[in-house]
Motif scaffolding. Sequence first.
Motif, PDB file in Angstrom:
ATOM      1  N   ASP A   1      60.897  64.038  10.343  1.00 33.10           N
ATOM      2  CA  ASP A   1      61.777  63.405  11.602  1.00 33.10           C
ATOM      3  C   ASP A   1      61.151  61.813  10.293  1.00 33.10           C
ATOM      4  N   PRO A   2      62.216  61.109   9.644  1.00 31.02           N
ATOM      5  CA  PRO A   2      61.983  60.544   8.164  1.00 31.02           C
ATOM      6  C   PRO A   2      60.928  59.714   8.297  1.00 31.02           C
ATOM      7  N   ARG A   3      60.849  59.124   9.754  1.00 29.44           N
ATOM      8  CA  ARG A   3      60.228  57.764   9.525  1.00 29.44           C
ATOM      9  C   ARG A   3      58.561  58.388   9.261  1.00 29.44           C
ATOM     10  N   ILE A   4      57.736  59.597   9.218  1.00 33.63           N
ATOM     11  CA  ILE A   4      57.252  59.964   8.820  1.00 33.63           C
ATOM     12  C   ILE A   4      56.400  59.088   7.935  1.00 33.63           C
ATOM     13  N   SER A   5      56.615  59.477   6.524  1.00 38.71           N
ATOM     14  CA  SER A   5      56.641  59.192   5.115  1.00 38.71           C
ATOM     15  C   SER A   5      57.616  57.641   5.366  1.00 38.71           C
ATOM     16  N   LYS A   6      59.008  57.407   5.460  1.00 42.88           N
ATOM     17  CA  LYS A   6      59.420  55.966   5.461  1.00 42.88           C
ATOM     18  C   LYS A   6      58.069  55.116   5.808  1.00 42.88           C
ATOM     19  N   ALA A   7      58.224  54.966   6.754  1.00 42.63           N
ATOM     20  CA  ALA A   7      57.464  54.131   7.535  1.00 42.63           C
ATOM     21  C   ALA A   7      55.078  53.803   6.866  1.00 42.63           C
TER      22      ALA A   7
ATOM     23  N   ILE B   1      50.740  58.915  14.341  1.00 41.77           N
ATOM     24  CA  ILE B   1      52.055  58.712  14.692  1.00 41.77           C
ATOM     25  C   ILE B   1      51.862  58.452  16.262  1.00 41.77           C
ATOM     26  N   ALA B   2      50.337  58.289  17.306  1.00 39.99           N
ATOM     27  CA  ALA B   2      50.740  57.649  17.789  1.00 39.99           C
ATOM     28  C   ALA B   2      50.951  56.338  18.042  1.00 39.99           C
ATOM     29  N   THR B   3      50.039  55.267  16.931  1.00 34.99           N
ATOM     30  CA  THR B   3      50.214  54.255  16.789  1.00 34.99           C
ATOM     31  C   THR B   3      52.097  53.888  16.682  1.00 34.99           C
ATOM     32  N   ARG B   4      52.042  54.602  15.068  1.00 34.92           N
ATOM     33  CA  ARG B   4      53.791  54.216  15.477  1.00 34.92           C
ATOM     34  C   ARG B   4      54.590  54.681  15.406  1.00 34.92           C
ATOM     35  N   LEU B   5      54.712  55.911  15.699  1.00 31.89           N
ATOM     36  CA  LEU B   5      55.968  56.493  16.186  1.00 31.89           C
ATOM     37  C   LEU B   5      55.417  57.360  17.549  1.00 31.89           C
ATOM     38  N   PRO B   6      55.368  57.361  18.669  1.00 30.06           N
ATOM     39  CA  PRO B   6      54.247  57.349  19.803  1.00 30.06           C
ATOM     40  C   PRO B   6      55.714  58.212  20.319  1.00 30.06           C
ATOM     41  N   ASP B   7      56.864  57.960  20.430  1.00 27.93           N
ATOM     42  CA  ASP B   7      57.842  58.227  21.033  1.00 27.93           C
ATOM     43  C   ASP B   7      57.605  60.584  20.620  1.00 27.93           C
ATOM     44  N   ILE B   8      57.505  60.493  19.299  1.00 31.39           N
ATOM     45  CA  ILE B   8      57.403  62.035  18.596  1.00 31.39           C
ATOM     46  C   ILE B   8      55.596  62.371  18.362  1.00 31.39           C
ATOM     47  N   ASN B   9      54.893  61.902  19.127  1.00 31.36           N
ATOM     48  CA  ASN B   9      53.223  61.825  19.565  1.00 31.36           C
ATOM     49  C   ASN B   9      53.373  63.500  20.457  1.00 31.36           C
ATOM     50  N   ASN B  10      53.970  64.442  19.972  1.00 33.59           N
ATOM     51  CA  ASN B  10      53.201  65.925  20.619  1.00 33.59           C
ATOM     52  C   ASN B  10      52.707  66.962  19.604  1.00 33.59           C
ATOM     53  N   ALA B  11      52.990  67.727  20.585  1.00 30.73           N
ATOM     54  CA  ALA B  11      51.918  68.951  19.473  1.00 30.73           C
ATOM     55  C   ALA B  11      52.968  69.924  18.994  1.00 30.73           C
ATOM     56  N   ASP B  12      54.114  69.375  18.612  1.00 29.89           N
ATOM     57  CA  ASP B  12      55.139  70.139  18.316  1.00 29.89           C
ATOM     58  C   ASP B  12      55.360  69.572  16.975  1.00 29.89           C
TER      59      ASP B  12
ATOM     60  N   LYS C   1      39.390  75.676  11.995  1.00 26.92           N
ATOM     61  CA  LYS C   1      39.855  76.944  12.451  1.00 26.92           C
ATOM     62  C   LYS C   1      40.825  77.018  13.609  1.00 26.92           C
ATOM     63  N   ASP C   2      40.276  75.770  14.794  1.00 24.08           N
ATOM     64  CA  ASP C   2      40.893  75.585  16.463  1.00 24.08           C
ATOM     65  C   ASP C   2      42.300  74.786  15.640  1.00 24.08           C
ATOM     66  N   ARG C   3      43.397  75.347  16.121  1.00 18.01           N
ATOM     67  CA  ARG C   3      45.147  74.521  15.879  1.00 18.01           C
ATOM     68  C   ARG C   3      45.249  73.714  16.523  1.00 18.01           C
ATOM     69  N   ALA C   4      44.581  73.809  17.865  1.00 20.34           N
ATOM     70  CA  ALA C   4      45.201  72.984  18.583  1.00 20.34           C
ATOM     71  C   ALA C   4      44.254  71.203  17.885  1.00 20.34           C
ATOM     72  N   LYS C   5      42.641  71.317  17.707  1.00 21.28           N
ATOM     73  CA  LYS C   5      41.878  70.476  17.408  1.00 21.28           C
ATOM     74  C   LYS C   5      42.589  69.687  15.726  1.00 21.28           C
ATOM     75  N   LEU C   6      43.032  70.923  14.995  1.00 22.45           N
ATOM     76  CA  LEU C   6      43.869  70.484  13.669  1.00 22.45           C
ATOM     77  C   LEU C   6      45.060  69.676  14.569  1.00 22.45           C
ATOM     78  N   ILE C   7      45.917  70.070  14.887  1.00 29.82           N
ATOM     79  CA  ILE C   7      47.124  69.521  15.321  1.00 29.82           C
ATOM     80  C   ILE C   7      46.434  67.474  15.810  1.00 29.82           C
ATOM     81  N   GLU C   8      45.325  67.654  16.677  1.00 34.57           N
ATOM     82  CA  GLU C   8      45.001  66.640  17.196  1.00 34.57           C
ATOM     83  C   GLU C   8      44.599  65.703  15.762  1.00 34.57           C
ATOM     84  N   LEU C   9      44.107  66.035  15.148  1.00 32.52           N
ATOM     85  CA  LEU C   9      43.712  65.560  13.937  1.00 32.52           C
ATOM     86  C   LEU C   9      44.768  64.941  12.672  1.00 32.52           C
ATOM     87  N   THR C  10      45.876  66.133  13.345  1.00 32.49           N
ATOM     88  CA  THR C  10      47.047  65.510  12.366  1.00 32.49           C
ATOM     89  C   THR C  10      47.828  64.482  13.089  1.00 32.49           C
ATOM     90  N   LEU C  11      47.925  64.606  13.972  1.00 30.94           N
ATOM     91  CA  LEU C  11      48.493  63.220  15.009  1.00 30.94           C
ATOM     92  C   LEU C  11      47.893  61.760  14.869  1.00 30.94           C
TER      93      LEU C  11
END
Length: 141
Positions: free
Chosen positions: A71-77, A113-124, A98-108
């Motif tokens: 999503d171009p907004r990720i780096s453009k923001a 992403i939750a505060t800047r781009l809530p519409d794409i704040n998901n595990a995908d 090693k827990d992928r779900a935890k890594l995804i949470e940490l990544t977001l």
Amino acid sequence: MNTRIAAPLIVVGLLVGLTACGSSDDDKAAAAPGRTVSEADRDAARKAAGLPEEPSAHDRYAFLEALDAIDPRISKADMDERSVSRGLNQCGSIRTTKDRAKLIELTLERFTIATRLPDINNADTGGKILDAVHKHLCPDF
């Protein structure tokens, strides 16, 4: 905060502090080139913190392109430098978690992403960013 996550953040904070000018008000007003940290010391501190070396220009560009493909907004923001910095910090989590779900949470969280781009704040989205970080910034982790 988990100590495995906190350790890289503490070292990065120390690096920032070490590269600053002197400690007194008089020293802060004047540049003190003799007080900067050498690149070798910076690399050693990054390694001790579990962070990878600074990416090559090619890897940096590929990472930013991968973010744009998600999503171009990720780096453009962010400024590009901030996106790369966030990615490098995420590498520390990849190394220790090693827990992928935890890594995804940490990544977001790390890419705010939750505060800047809530519409794409998901595990995908988090998984795609995580995969881009791993592939381009710390493939050996």
